[in-house]
Each structure stands twice: as structure tokens, then as C-alpha cells.
Enzyme design. Sequence first.
Site, mmCIF file in Angstrom:
data_model
loop_
_atom_site.group_PDB
_atom_site.id
_atom_site.type_symbol
_atom_site.label_atom_id
_atom_site.label_comp_id
_atom_site.label_asym_id
_atom_site.label_seq_id
_atom_site.Cartn_x
_atom_site.Cartn_y
_atom_site.Cartn_z
ATOM 1 N N ALA A 1 0.833 -1.205 0.000
ATOM 2 C CA ALA A 1 0.000 0.000 0.000
ATOM 3 C C ALA A 1 0.865 1.251 0.000
ATOM 4 O O ALA A 1 0.492 2.269 -0.585
ATOM 5 C CB ALA A 1 -0.920 -0.003 1.216
ATOM 6 N N GLU B 1 2.637 1.098 -4.011
ATOM 7 C CA GLU B 1 1.821 0.875 -5.205
ATOM 8 C C GLU B 1 0.737 1.942 -5.360
ATOM 9 O O GLU B 1 0.532 2.472 -6.450
ATOM 10 C CB GLU B 1 1.181 -0.511 -5.169
ATOM 11 N N SER C 1 0.630 4.938 -3.981
ATOM 12 C CA SER C 1 1.202 6.274 -4.162
ATOM 13 C C SER C 1 1.763 6.473 -5.563
ATOM 14 O O SER C 1 1.555 7.524 -6.182
ATOM 15 C CB SER C 1 2.304 6.530 -3.125
ATOM 16 N N CYS D 1 -6.812 4.929 6.035
ATOM 17 C CA CYS D 1 -5.431 4.725 5.590
ATOM 18 C C CYS D 1 -4.407 5.245 6.601
ATOM 19 O O CYS D 1 -4.384 6.441 6.910
ATOM 20 C CB CYS D 1 -5.226 5.407 4.245
ATOM 21 N N GLU E 1 3.818 13.138 -0.360
ATOM 22 C CA GLU E 1 4.464 12.728 -1.612
ATOM 23 C C GLU E 1 3.824 13.424 -2.804
ATOM 24 O O GLU E 1 4.529 13.912 -3.702
ATOM 25 C CB GLU E 1 4.374 11.212 -1.763
#
Length: 400
Positions: free
Chosen positions: A237, A240, A242, A349, A358
Site C-alpha cells: 500500500a 503501489e 502512491s 489509511c 508525496e
Amino acid sequence: MSATDTSGPPAYPFGPVVRLDLHPRYLELCRNEPVARVRLPYGGDAWLVTGYHEIKQFLADTRFSSFAATAPDTARVTPLPLRPGNLLSMDPPDHGRIRKVVAHAFRPRIVSQLADRMRDLVTSELDAMEAAGPPGDLVQRLAIPLPVRMIVELFGVPYEDRAQFRKFSDVFVATSAHTKEEIDEARDGLEAFLRRLIKQRRDSRSDDLISVLIEALDDGRLSEVEAVRTGIGILMAGHETSLSMISNVSFLLLAQRELYERLCADPSLLDPAIEEMLRVIPLRSVGSFPRRASEDVEIGGVRVSKGDTVIFQRAAGDRDERVFEDPDTIRFDREHNPHLGFGHGQHYCLGASLARAELKVALEGITSRFPTLRLAVPPEEVPWKPGLIARAPEALPVTW
């Protein structure tokens, strides 16, 4: 019963995934039947939830079990159900126990420390892209290296070992791109990788996630299976989703280039723009991981029977006219934006703050450095990864 049989619920998914388009059937259901019966490609029939309020109710209700959905007969969109021991396949109290352990690695101080390294990495990658000259590929230059580097630092994976888990990652998150045997093999490979890493790091711990898992394993708060599979879930998580989202956001801005120009002209719009793109982009190519009702439950006036499988499509709920004004329009000045991009309830999350950071650092980098950036091919010629849970461009050719 064949996929074309019209005597039962409609076959799901409703059609092929096309770039970032949301199939119109989702919005029809959101408006007229927010809890509807569908036939999934594996395991039979399920309930599909598309309304915003109904999704929130579903996600907050602990009577819907993630663990029960690890059973082989569960209706689902993937060839194999999740394995037990992963955070995504846990219910209370185990879920809360393990989430408390791993939340330590996502503290604001840790994310803040990573932000400086994010900026350095984005600068060096864009330096290299500029030096090589156009065209460039934003997937290879930005969308992959940024989240991969950050998750290996947060996790404590040696950077030189990144290829070992990357080779399994696309297979791990496949819907139709790989067989169930290939997916099982990738899962086994990732578990072996994590076990080796735990063994290697037992005597060299630091302030990273693998050290947190080892400490919890040693003092009995986690079993080995929980430590390994929770680690895999976060590793997957954490990069992938992001890298897919950075790719998708970049594509959206450059395919509708007036949006990119607005961000270049007014950097103060960046934070609300990120929230709006989190709302409007359907990251998942298909519905969510399933949960099963542990007793009869009513959602949105529909009775879901004990044992029934339920999935949802978050992107449909985030275009619910009952909640979002003019929901199909991308508005960077949207004031009321309670989107469900990072979920809701106990499975919200863990890495939301890292993902936002990010995205922001990536977009700050490209908009300040390349105000003339544009797609090097027409939007319809951008290649997309097929048959995966998360949709994302395979490459994003750009020029400037």
C-alpha cells in the site's frame, strides 16, 4: 451461469477500464440504487455500494467482517481472497492491536523528516530528466522512485533490495493480469522476503517499521504471520497506491492542461487541488476488497443477510450529488470536500499523511521546474497498466 446471462444480477465489473473514466453505471446506481446486487467474476453475487452515506455507514459498521472475507467462497473481483493476518483482512480487536503497533512508524515527526528527503529526491530526478532532454517519462522519473524510496526508508528495507519486492508487486495486486497461481507465488515470494529481512535486522534495529515489527514480535504482541503479512500490506500500500496516484494526478493535470496551468500560476491552490483530485480520480479499477456481514444488517434501506458479501466503489460515492455540489466538475476552490479517498472508519489509511506529502512534493517539483510541461503524445495514446487493482499509466511521456 454465463457472464451474459440476464436472469440474475448484472455482471461486474460493468465494462473495460478506460484511463481515469468512471463507468456511467456507477453514477446511475449512486443516484437510483446506492446498494445494488451484482455478480462478481469470482465467488458469485455480492452487494455493491455506491452512495456516499451508504459507503460511510458500511465502513463504520463492525458487523461487516474483513476476516470472514478471507474464506475461499467469498465473492470478489480478484482471483484469490486476501490472506489472514494482513491489516486489511482483520477485525477488532486484532485490527486495533496491530494498527496501534504499526502506527508508530507513521508519526508526524517521521513523515516530516521524510519530506526533506522527498524534496531532494524529486530535485535530483527532475535534474536528470532535464539533462537528458525531452521527451521524458514521469512514471520512471518521478512516480516510481519517489514512493519506492520513501517506503523503503520508512520500512527499513535496504534500497538495493527494492527490486526484490518490486518484481512481486504488480503480480500481487492483479485482478486479471495474472493467474491465481502467479498471484499465490508472488505472495509466497513477498512473505519469504519479509522473513529474511526480519532475520537480518534482529540485531541492527533503528527507528523504522521493520524494527517496530521485530520488537512487537519479540514481546508477543504480534505473531510471525501477523508481522510478515502486516509488513507486506504496508509495503504494498505504501508504494503501489502512491506511485499510481502520482501517475494519475500527473496525467489528469496534463490531459486537461488548463488545470496544470492554474497550479503553475497559483501554487496556493496546491493543497485543495490535491484533495479535489483525490476525490475525483477513481484509483481502483474495480470495487473494494470485500467484507461479509456477520449478521443481518440494513444499509440504505436494503437488508443485507448474514454471510452476504459487500464491496463498494469509493469514486462513485465521492461524486454523490447529495454531498458534493457539481460533483463531476474538478474545482480547485471546492470548500466542502469530505471525500473518502483514504477510506473511513477503522481501516482509514495509516499512510494518508505520507501519501499527501508525496503528492505535494511531486507536484511542487514539476510545476515550479517545468511550467511548459505537456504530454508528448495525445492523452488517448498514453499506455495504461492492464488488469490490476489500481489503475495507472504504464508510462507518461512528457515534453517541455
